[in-house]
Design a protein around this motif. Sequence first.
Motif, PDB file in Angstrom:
ATOM      1  N   GLY A 134      31.879  49.940  54.596  1.00  0.00           N
ATOM      2  CA  GLY A 134      31.468  49.784  53.208  1.00  0.00           C
ATOM      3  C   GLY A 134      31.764  48.401  52.670  1.00  0.00           C
ATOM      4  O   GLY A 134      30.982  47.851  51.873  1.00  0.00           O
ATOM      5  N   LEU A 135      32.872  47.808  53.088  1.00  0.00           N
ATOM      6  CA  LEU A 135      33.194  46.442  52.660  1.00  0.00           C
ATOM      7  C   LEU A 135      32.255  45.420  53.261  1.00  0.00           C
ATOM      8  O   LEU A 135      32.000  44.362  52.674  1.00  0.00           O
ATOM      9  N   MET A 136      31.734  45.701  54.453  1.00  0.00           N
ATOM     10  CA  MET A 136      30.786  44.775  55.079  1.00  0.00           C
ATOM     11  C   MET A 136      29.448  44.774  54.352  1.00  0.00           C
ATOM     12  O   MET A 136      28.709  43.788  54.412  1.00  0.00           O
ATOM     13  N   GLN A 137      29.141  45.868  53.679  1.00  0.00           N
ATOM     14  CA  GLN A 137      27.920  45.910  52.879  1.00  0.00           C
ATOM     15  C   GLN A 137      28.144  45.086  51.615  1.00  0.00           C
ATOM     16  O   GLN A 137      29.014  45.399  50.818  1.00  0.00           O
ATOM     17  N   GLY A 138      27.392  44.022  51.444  1.00  0.00           N
ATOM     18  CA  GLY A 138      27.562  43.137  50.300  1.00  0.00           C
ATOM     19  C   GLY A 138      28.554  42.014  50.554  1.00  0.00           C
ATOM     20  O   GLY A 138      28.870  41.240  49.638  1.00  0.00           O
ATOM     21  N   ASN A 139      29.053  41.902  51.793  1.00  0.00           N
ATOM     22  CA  ASN A 139      30.063  40.900  52.086  1.00  0.00           C
ATOM     23  C   ASN A 139      29.509  39.478  52.049  1.00  0.00           C
ATOM     24  O   ASN A 139      30.209  38.535  51.673  1.00  0.00           O
ATOM     25  N   VAL A 140      28.235  39.307  52.421  1.00  0.00           N
ATOM     26  CA  VAL A 140      27.637  37.973  52.360  1.00  0.00           C
ATOM     27  C   VAL A 140      27.596  37.470  50.927  1.00  0.00           C
ATOM     28  O   VAL A 140      27.976  36.326  50.637  1.00  0.00           O
ATOM     29  N   GLN A 141      27.153  38.311  50.002  1.00  0.00           N
ATOM     30  CA  GLN A 141      27.089  37.874  48.604  1.00  0.00           C
ATOM     31  C   GLN A 141      28.484  37.600  48.061  1.00  0.00           C
ATOM     32  O   GLN A 141      28.694  36.651  47.300  1.00  0.00           O
ATOM     33  N   ARG A 142      29.450  38.413  48.473  1.00  0.00           N
ATOM     34  CA  ARG A 142      30.837  38.172  48.077  1.00  0.00           C
ATOM     35  C   ARG A 142      31.310  36.800  48.586  1.00  0.00           C
ATOM     36  O   ARG A 142      31.996  36.070  47.886  1.00  0.00           O
ATOM     37  N   PHE A 143      30.896  36.467  49.804  1.00  0.00           N
ATOM     38  CA  PHE A 143      31.272  35.186  50.402  1.00  0.00           C
ATOM     39  C   PHE A 143      30.609  34.020  49.668  1.00  0.00           C
ATOM     40  O   PHE A 143      31.259  33.023  49.341  1.00  0.00           O
ATOM     41  N   ILE A 144      29.325  34.150  49.406  1.00  0.00           N
ATOM     42  CA  ILE A 144      28.606  33.069  48.708  1.00  0.00           C
ATOM     43  C   ILE A 144      29.219  32.851  47.318  1.00  0.00           C
ATOM     44  O   ILE A 144      29.412  31.700  46.890  1.00  0.00           O
ATOM     45  N   ASN A 145      29.543  33.918  46.640  1.00  0.00           N
ATOM     46  CA  ASN A 145      30.170  33.781  45.321  1.00  0.00           C
ATOM     47  C   ASN A 145      31.512  33.060  45.417  1.00  0.00           C
ATOM     48  O   ASN A 145      31.835  32.206  44.573  1.00  0.00           O
ATOM     49  N   ALA A 146      32.298  33.401  46.445  1.00  0.00           N
ATOM     50  CA  ALA A 146      33.607  32.758  46.615  1.00  0.00           C
ATOM     51  C   ALA A 146      33.447  31.270  46.930  1.00  0.00           C
ATOM     52  O   ALA A 146      34.205  30.431  46.418  1.00  0.00           O
ATOM     53  N   LEU A 147      32.466  30.934  47.767  1.00  0.00           N
ATOM     54  CA  LEU A 147      32.230  29.532  48.106  1.00  0.00           C
ATOM     55  C   LEU A 147      31.759  28.741  46.892  1.00  0.00           C
ATOM     56  O   LEU A 147      32.219  27.611  46.652  1.00  0.00           O
ATOM     57  N   ARG A 148      30.865  29.309  46.140  1.00  0.00           N
ATOM     58  CA  ARG A 148      30.355  28.603  44.953  1.00  0.00           C
ATOM     59  C   ARG A 148      31.447  28.408  43.906  1.00  0.00           C
ATOM     60  O   ARG A 148      31.451  27.391  43.206  1.00  0.00           O
ATOM     61  N   ALA A 149      32.357  29.346  43.815  1.00  0.00           N
ATOM     62  CA  ALA A 149      33.449  29.202  42.859  1.00  0.00           C
ATOM     63  C   ALA A 149      34.321  27.996  43.189  1.00  0.00           C
ATOM     64  O   ALA A 149      34.951  27.409  42.297  1.00  0.00           O
ATOM     65  N   GLU A 150      34.333  27.587  44.470  1.00  0.00           N
ATOM     66  CA  GLU A 150      35.105  26.413  44.889  1.00  0.00           C
ATOM     67  C   GLU A 150      34.246  25.159  44.980  1.00  0.00           C
ATOM     68  O   GLU A 150      34.754  24.086  45.314  1.00  0.00           O
ATOM     69  N   GLY A 151      32.952  25.284  44.722  1.00  0.00           N
ATOM     70  CA  GLY A 151      32.049  24.147  44.863  1.00  0.00           C
ATOM     71  C   GLY A 151      31.702  23.839  46.304  1.00  0.00           C
ATOM     72  O   GLY A 151      31.307  22.712  46.640  1.00  0.00           O
ATOM     73  N   TYR A 152      31.806  24.834  47.185  1.00  0.00           N
ATOM     74  CA  TYR A 152      31.575  24.623  48.616  1.00  0.00           C
ATOM     75  C   TYR A 152      30.183  25.040  49.073  1.00  0.00           C
ATOM     76  O   TYR A 152      29.844  24.861  50.243  1.00  0.00           O
ATOM     77  N   TYR A 153      29.387  25.609  48.177  1.00  0.00           N
ATOM     78  CA  TYR A 153      28.034  26.031  48.561  1.00  0.00           C
ATOM     79  C   TYR A 153      27.116  25.801  47.371  1.00  0.00           C
ATOM     80  O   TYR A 153      27.480  26.131  46.240  1.00  0.00           O
ATOM     81  N   PRO A 154      25.939  25.242  47.607  1.00  0.00           N
ATOM     82  CA  PRO A 154      25.060  24.871  46.478  1.00  0.00           C
ATOM     83  C   PRO A 154      24.464  26.085  45.782  1.00  0.00           C
ATOM     84  O   PRO A 154      24.317  27.164  46.370  1.00  0.00           O
TER      85      PRO A 154
END
Length: 594
Positions: free
Chosen positions: A525-545
Amino acid sequence: MNLCRTVVSTIAFVCLPFFLISQSVNFSQPRGFYSGPFSLTLSGLAGQQLRYTTNGTEPTVSTGTVYTAPISISTTSVIRVIGVSGGIATPVQTHSYIFLNDVIRQPANIPGWPNKSYLLGAGTSTAIQDYAMDQSVVNNPAYSADLLKGLKEIPSISLVLDKASFQSMYDGDIEVPASAEILYANNPAQNEQLEVGVEAHSHLRLKRSLRLTFDNANGGAGVQSNIFKNAPLNGNSATNQFIKGKVVLRGGNNRSWARNWNPDRTEYTRDEWYRSSQIAVSGTGSQGTFVHLYVNGLYWGLYNPAERPDAGFQAKYFGGNYEDWLSFDSDGIRSGDGTRLSYLSGPLVKKDMSVATNYQEMKGYLDIENFIDYLIITWMMGMTDWPANNFQGGNRNGHTITANKYFAWDGEWTFDVSNGGSNGAWVHPDFRSDKTTGNTLLVQLWHSLRKNSEFMNLFADRVNRNCFGSGAMTDAASISRWTTLNNFISNAIIAESARWGDALGDGVTRTKNQHWQPEVNRVAGLMQGNVQRFINALRAEGYYPLLLAPGFSREGGITTSGTSLTMTNTNGKGNIFYTLNGTDPRQANGTVSA
């Protein structure tokens, strides 16, 4: 070829044909699994005396029972045999005969096997080592039919060795010789027998992890085995040659029912998923599988054999000799020349990576794409017992030099809020944008490299490649690997439950349906939606456009002439620029190429 020995009493040379030394003793029944009694006949060359043991020790020219008549086998047995002629012995032959109806009735106390007390992990809690298969599991209608099925569905490793040596190794820090038979109950033609060394791995605990070593096998020539080629994932890319290096039999450690860290958050597959994910992303990484382990016929539980990413591993997959490779982990340099690592972790990482020449130099010391992919996988699991621990790496020295690579290892503290962690993808706190450096090389490399715009652009490209389209870290691909691994041990876990489910002595017997399956489902269940969770975390640090990459109507690969490709801009505005000649449509400064 003749082999000569000196007979001191007559001062003469007696020469024996070499085949007397190497000739195998013949067994009338093959090694493997049995349900009924049989008579075992042994045979050798004419004139040979056969000596055998049934307690795991190696027979010698003067020890062991002299074979005179067929041996009655009616219960789980390990038979080791030599042929002796003229005081010269053949190599030891070992056959294990496993009776599963005995295995599932294995008692708590067995003559000659100690019931010692071992630490459980957290605090000072201990438990007594017993050998019982819990009959509340064995006789439970929910499990009884699948228990025997599970003991046959996956491979088994039967370790046979001197009992006292095993206990000294298990409790200490020594290597002892052993026979390792790999048994396939449902396909006996695949059975294998290897001469190996065995040593303890990691902490001394109730259910301890072990290591198989091959340095001294067959005079240094190593062994061949298809154990990883028959694994549930990545078998096509696995080696079958083991010369140097080690295979770790992982017992679960921090995710085991015999350890009090996370007994109710245990499914035994987190670490294998981590390493399998690196192979899925990059094509190389530590191979692994799952087996049932027996020691002199005693069922020891479910184990996860995995290649240790050491110099032997690197030589097998990347070329060269063992001596060419540096291998290191969180404890320091394991083997090899650390000169290049010292420069990487000293002067080089401190250089200004925004300067193009410094970044170019870094590429010669660090495999940049491997480094990025390694971070992506590890961050996406929310791993906590890292980066100060549990990293493995190395580089090739000598005539051919390669940049340092990192290898996934020990992903047990993941997908969990325990240990200060995250339920899935995050940017580990040490790597976040409010930090500028750290105490470990991995952290220092990240903060040094992220000053370079080309590196950050490549990082974003690798995130896009791995997490979207047909990438190996998409939700669907991640769940598929997770499902494959857990389906592989779905019935095998019942035997682990019977052997270790009540190990903590806390009044709870942990079982497949009540404990294992809910945790498997929770992580899926955690793997479902994990990519979006990752993209959000990266963007919060300025690491993904914020700008999304274009979508392709079909992925790359073999196609036919005239195939139509559509590229879609999902950003709602702006233009897509592309090339057809392999050049980058983007210049180094971020502007559109002419």
